[in-house]
Each structure stands twice: as structure tokens, then as C-alpha cells.
Design an enzyme around this catalytic site. Sequence first.
Site, mmCIF file in Angstrom:
data_model
loop_
_atom_site.group_PDB
_atom_site.id
_atom_site.type_symbol
_atom_site.label_atom_id
_atom_site.label_comp_id
_atom_site.label_asym_id
_atom_site.label_seq_id
_atom_site.Cartn_x
_atom_site.Cartn_y
_atom_site.Cartn_z
ATOM 1 N N SER A 14 -4.435 1.307 8.045
ATOM 2 C CA SER A 14 -4.961 0.246 6.675
ATOM 3 C C SER A 14 -3.833 -0.783 6.902
ATOM 4 O O SER A 14 -4.525 -2.006 6.217
ATOM 5 C CB SER A 14 -4.994 1.265 5.711
ATOM 6 O OG SER A 14 -3.845 1.871 5.375
ATOM 7 N N GLU A 51 -7.104 4.743 -5.013
ATOM 8 C CA GLU A 51 -8.199 5.148 -4.418
ATOM 9 C C GLU A 51 -8.433 6.856 -4.757
ATOM 10 O O GLU A 51 -7.557 7.407 -4.846
ATOM 11 C CB GLU A 51 -7.842 5.273 -2.839
ATOM 12 C CG GLU A 51 -8.149 3.631 -2.213
ATOM 13 C CD GLU A 51 -8.210 3.464 -0.854
ATOM 14 O OE1 GLU A 51 -8.578 4.570 -0.176
ATOM 15 O OE2 GLU A 51 -8.427 2.334 -0.203
ATOM 16 N N HIS A 105 -2.561 11.203 -4.251
ATOM 17 C CA HIS A 105 -3.906 11.487 -5.047
ATOM 18 C C HIS A 105 -3.468 12.620 -6.209
ATOM 19 O O HIS A 105 -4.522 13.469 -6.183
ATOM 20 C CB HIS A 105 -5.183 11.668 -4.308
ATOM 21 C CG HIS A 105 -5.380 10.725 -3.135
ATOM 22 N ND1 HIS A 105 -5.609 9.180 -3.462
ATOM 23 C CD2 HIS A 105 -5.424 10.548 -1.831
ATOM 24 C CE1 HIS A 105 -5.543 8.703 -2.537
ATOM 25 N NE2 HIS A 105 -5.840 9.263 -1.441
ATOM 26 N N GLU A 165 1.048 -1.290 -0.004
ATOM 27 C CA GLU A 165 -0.052 0.039 -0.074
ATOM 28 C C GLU A 165 0.835 1.277 0.109
ATOM 29 O O GLU A 165 1.847 1.348 1.032
ATOM 30 C CB GLU A 165 -1.107 0.205 1.147
ATOM 31 C CG GLU A 165 -1.806 1.362 1.141
ATOM 32 C CD GLU A 165 -3.053 1.307 2.018
ATOM 33 O OE1 GLU A 165 -3.122 0.586 2.996
ATOM 34 O OE2 GLU A 165 -4.077 1.907 1.722
#
Length: 258
Positions: free
Chosen positions: A55, A145, A119, A47
Site C-alpha cells: 500500500s 479502515e 483495527h 499510513e
Amino acid sequence: MAQENETVSRPELNLADYNTDKISNAYLDTYDEFLRPFIGKNISLLELGILNGGSLQLWSDYFTESKIVGVDIHLPKDFNPKGDIHMFKGSQADTKFLSEVCNNSAPEGFDIIIDDASHVGELTKISFWHLFDNHLKPGGLYVIEDWGTGYWEDWPDGRGFEMRRNSNKLSFFLDFFRKVRIGFFLYFPRLLARLLAYPFVVKMPSHDYGMVGFVKQLLDEQSAKDVTRKRISGKPTRISKFQKMIITPSIVFIIKAE
Ligand SMILES: C[S@@+](CC[C@H](N)C(=O)[O-])C[C@H]1O[C@@H](n2cnc3c(N)ncnc32)[C@H](O)[C@@H]1O
């Protein structure tokens, strides 16, 4: 692959028990059908974006017996991982660093890679193509995501979505004849301006920057067969590297072709 494990359900997990910014259990529901084929298997998961570490712990509890690796530009100070969890400090856009992490942690490739880091479109694109091509197993899952940040005006590379008027030829001429009633001479300069601008007018609302622009580029890869075929009589020179790409409101799931 999905059919193999269709009856398996995820372990009883509650997002509230984890210090993660994955907002609600709805996130896990969206993830569920894509993660199900990997449950109960000894997998490796990477991740990008650790934040508090919650997470990574969630994935470790989700895929017990599995190796969980996290990457972030800042590592959490008060996170005490339980399970086979490893963290590395570095940027998602540093391909040399990513390869070092991957070659040491999962030399055969990762089964699942999740990008929940910056992002930002340009950075997301760099890590995507590097990790997808070099460090994701065939049949593996790549998750991106929060791509909707690209529509936010206050996001570093976001941009508000503008609904521009559809200017297809029919509406152009209908508009023209309506305007003629107002007065040809009044309208003539505008008509001339519109004729000159016609090749540059946006035909459909478009948004080709940041995360949204990147996700739209992925569509081109999904369509590689037709992109390289070029015409109805043409022959494709390659097929897509994606077996499947599913876009949900907040998450994109891509399964790598075998
Ligand atoms: C949304 S948070 C991660 C949340 C975490 N995955 C969770 O679910 O709890 C984003 C993280 O990405 C990290 N980040 C931002 N830019 C990055 C970059 N260029 N490379 C790696 N990590 C980055 C931030 O430091 C932050 O910890």
C-alpha cells in the site's frame, strides 16, 4: 477543497499490481473522491500498518512527487520501495514514537493519515486523537479502515450485534394488555420485574465497544456544537474539530476543520 480538483482523476492504477491487502479496486473507488483534491500536489502521507509494503508503493504511485511514511510493529523483509518512501518500526499506540516519526518526517504536519494497523478500538483511538490533534494539517484527511471488524465475534475486541426488542412505552403497554389476557397473576411478577428493569433496558440496539464504539464516539465530536449547546436555549461553547465525517461500510473519512 474537493471542488478545487473535481475534474482530476486518479492515475491508472490496478490494485492487483500491488502486494496489498486492500481487497479490490472498489476500495480505491471509495477512496477516490477524498484523495482527488490531493492529486498532483506535493503532499505527505502517513499510513499506520505496512504489512508487505504494497500500500505504501500504491500511495507513492498515486501521489507522485509525494513523501510516503509507514509505521508498523513489524517491518517487511522483502520490500524494495521505489520513490520517496520511509518506514519506521513501532506501535500505533506509542504516542512518543509517533511524534518522533512525525516531527522528523513532516514537521508541518501530514496532509493524509491512514490507519490500517491493528483495527483494535482502544489502540485506534489513541493514535487517532494524538495524530489528528498534533500531526494532521488543517484541511487534512484522516482515514480509518476496516472499522466493521468491531461487529465480528472472532475479532480481538469485536462483538456480535444483538438486535434487542425495542421497548418504547407504547409497545410496553400494548404488550402488557396482551399479557393481561393470559392472566394478570401469571404475568404480575414479570410486570414487576420489567418495571424495575425499565431504566436499564436498551431502547435501541446498541454496540459501544471496539472499533464500532470508537466510531460512535467520533459522532459525538462531529456534533460538538450541539453537545456543548446542551439545550434549545443553550449556546455552543465550541464547534467540531471535524469539518466533515463520512462513514462508508468499511472506511471512515474525516476532514480536519481549517
Ligand atoms: C491490515 S495490515 C496492513 C495492510 C497494508 N496497509 C496494506 O494495505 O497492504 C495490518 C498491519 O498492522 C500491523 N499492526 C498491528 N498492530 C499494530 C500496532 N499496534 N501498531 C502498528 N502496527 C500494527 C500489523 O503488523 C500488520 O502489518
